[in-house]
Structure formats: structure tokens, C-alpha cells
Design a protein around this motif. Sequence first.
Motif, short mmCIF file in Angstrom:
data_model
loop_
_atom_site.label_atom_id
_atom_site.label_comp_id
_atom_site.label_asym_id
_atom_site.label_seq_id
_atom_site.Cartn_x
_atom_site.Cartn_y
_atom_site.Cartn_z
N ILE A 20 31.78 23.12 43.12
CA ILE A 20 31.16 24.28 43.80
C ILE A 20 31.30 25.49 42.89
O ILE A 20 32.42 25.94 42.60
CB ILE A 20 31.83 24.53 45.16
CG1 ILE A 20 31.63 23.32 46.07
CG2 ILE A 20 31.26 25.79 45.80
CD1 ILE A 20 32.34 23.45 47.42
N VAL A 21 30.19 26.03 42.43
CA VAL A 21 30.17 27.22 41.58
C VAL A 21 29.33 28.28 42.28
O VAL A 21 28.13 28.09 42.51
CB VAL A 21 29.58 26.91 40.19
CG1 VAL A 21 29.57 28.16 39.33
CG2 VAL A 21 30.37 25.79 39.51
N LEU A 22 29.97 29.40 42.63
CA LEU A 22 29.32 30.45 43.40
C LEU A 22 29.53 31.80 42.72
O LEU A 22 30.39 31.94 41.83
CB LEU A 22 29.90 30.50 44.82
CG LEU A 22 29.81 29.22 45.65
CD1 LEU A 22 30.61 29.37 46.94
CD2 LEU A 22 28.36 28.86 45.96
N PRO A 23 28.80 32.84 43.12
CA PRO A 23 29.11 34.19 42.66
C PRO A 23 30.56 34.57 43.00
O PRO A 23 31.16 33.99 43.91
CB PRO A 23 28.10 35.06 43.42
CG PRO A 23 26.96 34.14 43.72
CD PRO A 23 27.58 32.79 43.93
N ARG A 24 31.08 35.56 42.29
CA ARG A 24 32.52 35.84 42.33
C ARG A 24 33.08 35.98 43.74
O ARG A 24 34.09 35.34 44.09
CB ARG A 24 32.80 37.11 41.52
CG ARG A 24 34.29 37.47 41.48
CD ARG A 24 34.51 38.72 40.67
NE ARG A 24 34.06 38.53 39.29
CZ ARG A 24 34.06 39.50 38.37
NH1 ARG A 24 34.47 40.72 38.71
NH2 ARG A 24 33.62 39.26 37.15
N GLU A 25 32.48 36.83 44.57
CA GLU A 25 33.02 37.07 45.91
C GLU A 25 32.96 35.82 46.78
O GLU A 25 33.91 35.50 47.50
CB GLU A 25 32.27 38.22 46.58
CG GLU A 25 32.59 39.58 46.00
CD GLU A 25 34.07 39.92 46.13
OE1 GLU A 25 34.66 39.66 47.20
OE2 GLU A 25 34.65 40.41 45.14
N LEU A 26 31.84 35.10 46.71
CA LEU A 26 31.71 33.87 47.50
C LEU A 26 32.65 32.79 46.98
O LEU A 26 33.21 32.01 47.77
CB LEU A 26 30.26 33.37 47.46
CG LEU A 26 29.25 34.16 48.28
CD1 LEU A 26 27.85 33.59 48.08
CD2 LEU A 26 29.60 34.12 49.77
N GLN A 27 32.84 32.75 45.65
CA GLN A 27 33.76 31.76 45.07
C GLN A 27 35.19 32.02 45.55
O GLN A 27 35.93 31.08 45.90
CB GLN A 27 33.71 31.84 43.55
CG GLN A 27 34.51 30.74 42.85
CD GLN A 27 33.85 29.38 42.94
OE1 GLN A 27 32.64 29.25 42.76
NE2 GLN A 27 34.63 28.34 43.24
N ARG A 28 35.57 33.28 45.58
CA ARG A 28 36.90 33.63 46.07
C ARG A 28 37.07 33.24 47.53
O ARG A 28 38.11 32.69 47.93
CB ARG A 28 37.14 35.13 45.88
CG ARG A 28 38.54 35.58 46.30
CD ARG A 28 38.65 37.10 46.25
NE ARG A 28 37.69 37.73 47.15
CZ ARG A 28 37.88 37.82 48.49
NH1 ARG A 28 38.97 37.31 49.04
NH2 ARG A 28 36.98 38.41 49.22
N LYS A 29 36.02 33.49 48.32
CA LYS A 29 36.08 33.14 49.74
C LYS A 29 36.17 31.63 49.93
O LYS A 29 36.96 31.14 50.76
CB LYS A 29 34.82 33.68 50.45
CG LYS A 29 34.76 33.40 51.94
CD LYS A 29 35.83 34.18 52.69
CE LYS A 29 35.65 34.01 54.19
NZ LYS A 29 36.73 34.69 54.95
N GLN A 30 35.40 30.89 49.16
CA GLN A 30 35.42 29.42 49.27
C GLN A 30 36.79 28.87 48.90
O GLN A 30 37.33 27.99 49.59
CB GLN A 30 34.34 28.82 48.36
CG GLN A 30 34.17 27.32 48.50
CD GLN A 30 35.05 26.52 47.55
OE1 GLN A 30 35.37 26.99 46.46
NE2 GLN A 30 35.46 25.33 47.98
N GLU A 31 37.37 29.36 47.84
CA GLU A 31 38.68 28.87 47.42
C GLU A 31 39.76 29.22 48.44
O GLU A 31 40.68 28.43 48.69
CB GLU A 31 39.03 29.47 46.05
CG GLU A 31 38.14 28.93 44.93
CD GLU A 31 38.39 29.64 43.61
OE1 GLU A 31 39.17 30.62 43.60
OE2 GLU A 31 37.79 29.23 42.59
N GLU A 32 39.63 30.40 49.05
CA GLU A 32 40.60 30.80 50.07
C GLU A 32 40.53 29.88 51.28
O GLU A 32 41.54 29.44 51.82
CB GLU A 32 40.32 32.25 50.49
CG GLU A 32 41.24 32.76 51.60
CD GLU A 32 40.84 34.14 52.06
OE1 GLU A 32 41.26 34.55 53.16
OE2 GLU A 32 40.08 34.84 51.33
N LEU A 33 39.31 29.57 51.73
CA LEU A 33 39.15 28.69 52.89
C LEU A 33 39.56 27.26 52.56
O LEU A 33 40.16 26.56 53.38
CB LEU A 33 37.69 28.71 53.36
CG LEU A 33 37.18 30.04 53.93
CD1 LEU A 33 35.68 29.94 54.21
CD2 LEU A 33 37.93 30.41 55.20
N ALA A 34 39.23 26.80 51.34
CA ALA A 34 39.55 25.43 50.94
C ALA A 34 41.05 25.21 50.82
O ALA A 34 41.54 24.09 51.01
CB ALA A 34 38.86 25.09 49.63
#
Length: 455
Positions: free
Chosen positions: A138-152
Motif C-alpha cells: 500500500i503506497v499512499l500520499p504522506r498523510e494517508l500513508q501515516r493514517k494507514q500505518e497507524e490503523l494497521a
Amino acid sequence: MPSDKVCKTVHQYSKTPLCAEDMKKLQEIAADYGKVKRYVYQRYSGIGGLSKLYPGYTVQNEMTESGLRGELGLPSVYFYLAVFDALGDIKSQWARTKSRVLQLIGRNEGLTEEEKHYLRFLLKVNNAFTAVLNQEPIVLPRELQRKQEELASKVDAEKLHRYLCRQVRKYRVKSRETDKAETEPQASVQPPWGFSVAERAYRYGEKDGSRGIYISTKENRKRVFVPLTDGNQYKRQLYVRLYPQEGNVEIMTAVDVAVRVHEDYVNRIGLAMGMFTMLTTQEGHHYGEELGALQTEYAEWVRQQTRSYNRNRADNPGRRKYNARRHRMEERLHSYINQELNRFLRTEKPRRIYIVRMPRPKAGGINRKINHSVAMWQRGYIRSRLEQKCREQSVEIVEVLGKDISNECSSCGAVESGGRKKGIFLCNACGYSAEEKTNTARNVLKRGMEGRVVN
């Protein structure tokens, strides 16, 4: 679109049948239009095509490079409309798939709130959803990537990724056209006789004293003239539907019309919908009393034709006459429904209409004949047309809670205290009696006035 406007579909019809040569030219466009759509379905409707759907320019460029347009000899004005028509269908299918999976996630008691939250994030973010289904990082823009990693980090991400893939494979929504394109060879699929046409591919005009429309063909600078029954002219995309057997043409377009406000529309109406009488009000007024007879005739004819076709399938009987007659019967039924809905609005003059939220269709019973009649019931069409006409006339529709609404006495409120005899509701508690649908309509109005509505 401004709030004082509402979108509706208007129809234009050919005044006289087209000659065989002109109809053939339009059929060639429709056939090639269908081939382009099926090619797009085959190539981009799967999971592998998800990354190319938004915003769609990748698909457009790849279709340009495919050489299909040159192979078919189809003008670009039709070719790219077909591409984006199919692309819109595919996007809609994926949107409905996501909605269905979201509902399943919400009802799954085996998932924690953190797991549900992570799955909803994946469904909402297209790039994350695409990566999970294609089993890619999963490769996303910075803010969304941070959110995804936090939830994961709070859940077992790999387990949820596998769960999401299973649900999508199991409940993925497909249209009939997509199924055909994926399972049948392209040449074996019967082309649909219809196509969209952009404003620069047609013009209105006159020929031999008849007003009509000139439609571009596959031949350079050649157009087919279709005489029309009215003189209306539109400057937007049209959809042309062909009926080759009769030589007729139907043209549809979406237009914005002004919403009408009626000062004398002040009544509050409770409605009960039925298979045999379309609408019944709380006052016992009936609209669409011939609906049952028309629907029964239609359903019985379809059932007989299906049985006959199945018995003679080996002889490969044609379906053109069947399709033509079925279309005529549907049009007669829909025309009657619209006439009765218009009469209802003119007569009752409603400001607000209360109606029961329609339940989902249930599995059929033992009697196949009854099952077939219920399956042919036009309740979805009736509801959609009622909603459209109410929007055009500034009439509000409110859905009420429907549990036990037909078993409740509208006089004393007792539930299941009575019975039914020849369509009459009888209350053993207070002795009230009324026509069954009238009693239901009274309950609908009462629940609406009490605020027992669907939020």
C-alpha cells in the motif's frame, strides 16, 4: 444543479419508419458501439483494471493505442463515448460492491471496532483498496500513508486484507454486459441496438417538409435523417435506441426542468401500494385499479413464452418477435402507471405523502405461477416514477416504519386482533371494519403524523 431544477428523461420518437438502408447504417454504429464497450469490460472490469479507472485517462489513452477504432472504422465521437459509457458502468459496479461489503462489515460481530475502522479506511481510499486486492504494498500520499500505518498497527492487517479479498470475490457486483463480455467470445454476443451521440454528431433540421434530426454515420460527411413526432431540439448528449424490425427510432436525453410549486397542494396523504390496485389512500380512493389485470396478463404471457422457448430450444427459435412484443407490453404497462400517478397527484393535491418503506424481495414460495407474478410486479418502477413526479411538483415523500402495519387496526391500534375476509380488515377488539388497503393507508398516515418515520 440549482435546487429549483430537477433532472428528467425526455423521449422523442421517429414519425415514420426508416428505410432499410438508413436503419442498417445506424445498426452498424450500434454494433460497433457495443463491441467497444465489451472490449472495455473484458480489459478493465477485473481487479487488475482497478488502478486505471480513476480518473480514466489511462483507459482512454490505452484504447486509443489499441487500434480498435481504426479496425472498426468508428468515428471518434462514438468511440470515446462508448469507452466512457463502459467505464462508468464499471465504476458503478465497484461502488455497489464496496457498499455491499461495507454492510457486511458493519453486521459482522466477529470484528472489533478497530478492525472495522481499518476495513472502512481501505474501502474508502481507492489506492489502498486496489493494492489490497492486487496483493501489492500500500503506497499512499504522506498523510494517508501515516493514517494507514497507524490503523494497521492496531490490528492484524494481513488477516483483514485476506478477509477483504474473500468478501470482494464472493459479493462482487457485475452487470449482465460485464458477465457476457467476460464469459462469451466477442463475436458471439448479440449487439444492443443503441448508442450515445454527442452534440457535434447530430443536428436538427428539415427534409421534405418534415422536422427531424440528422445523425452522423460511419461514412465521412454522411448523415441519416430521422423524422420526429415533435419539434423539440436539445443541445446535449443523446441516447439513440433502435427497433430494426419496425424501423423505428427512440431518442432519449436528460434535461433540467423547473420544479413546479402548487399553492393548492396542501394535503397529507397516506398511501398503501398493492399488486392489483396500485395505490390506495386513507380515504379509500383507488388509483391504478387495472394494474393487476395488466400485470397478470404480462406475467402469464412471459411464463408461457419461456416454457415454449425451453421446450423448443434445440430448434433455435428466434427471439425477435418475443422481444418486440414484450417491449410493447412493458410500454403499455408503464404508460398506464404514469397516467394513474398523474391522476393521483392532480386529484389528491398532496403536500406530503407518507408511504411504507418497501422491504427487500423475499425468496419465492411453492406456487411457481404466483412467484412469477410477484417477480414481474412493477413496484420498483412505480416507486421511482412516483418519486420523480413528486420532485417535479415539490411534493415531499416520507417513509414510515412498516412493521405490522397491515395487521394493526387503524381505529383502536390493536395488532393482530382481527382477520381478513375477501379483502376486508375486521378488528375483533373494537369492531372496526374497512377495506384492507384503506386500513393500511390510514395506519401509514397515522404513523407519519406521529413521527414514526424512517430516518
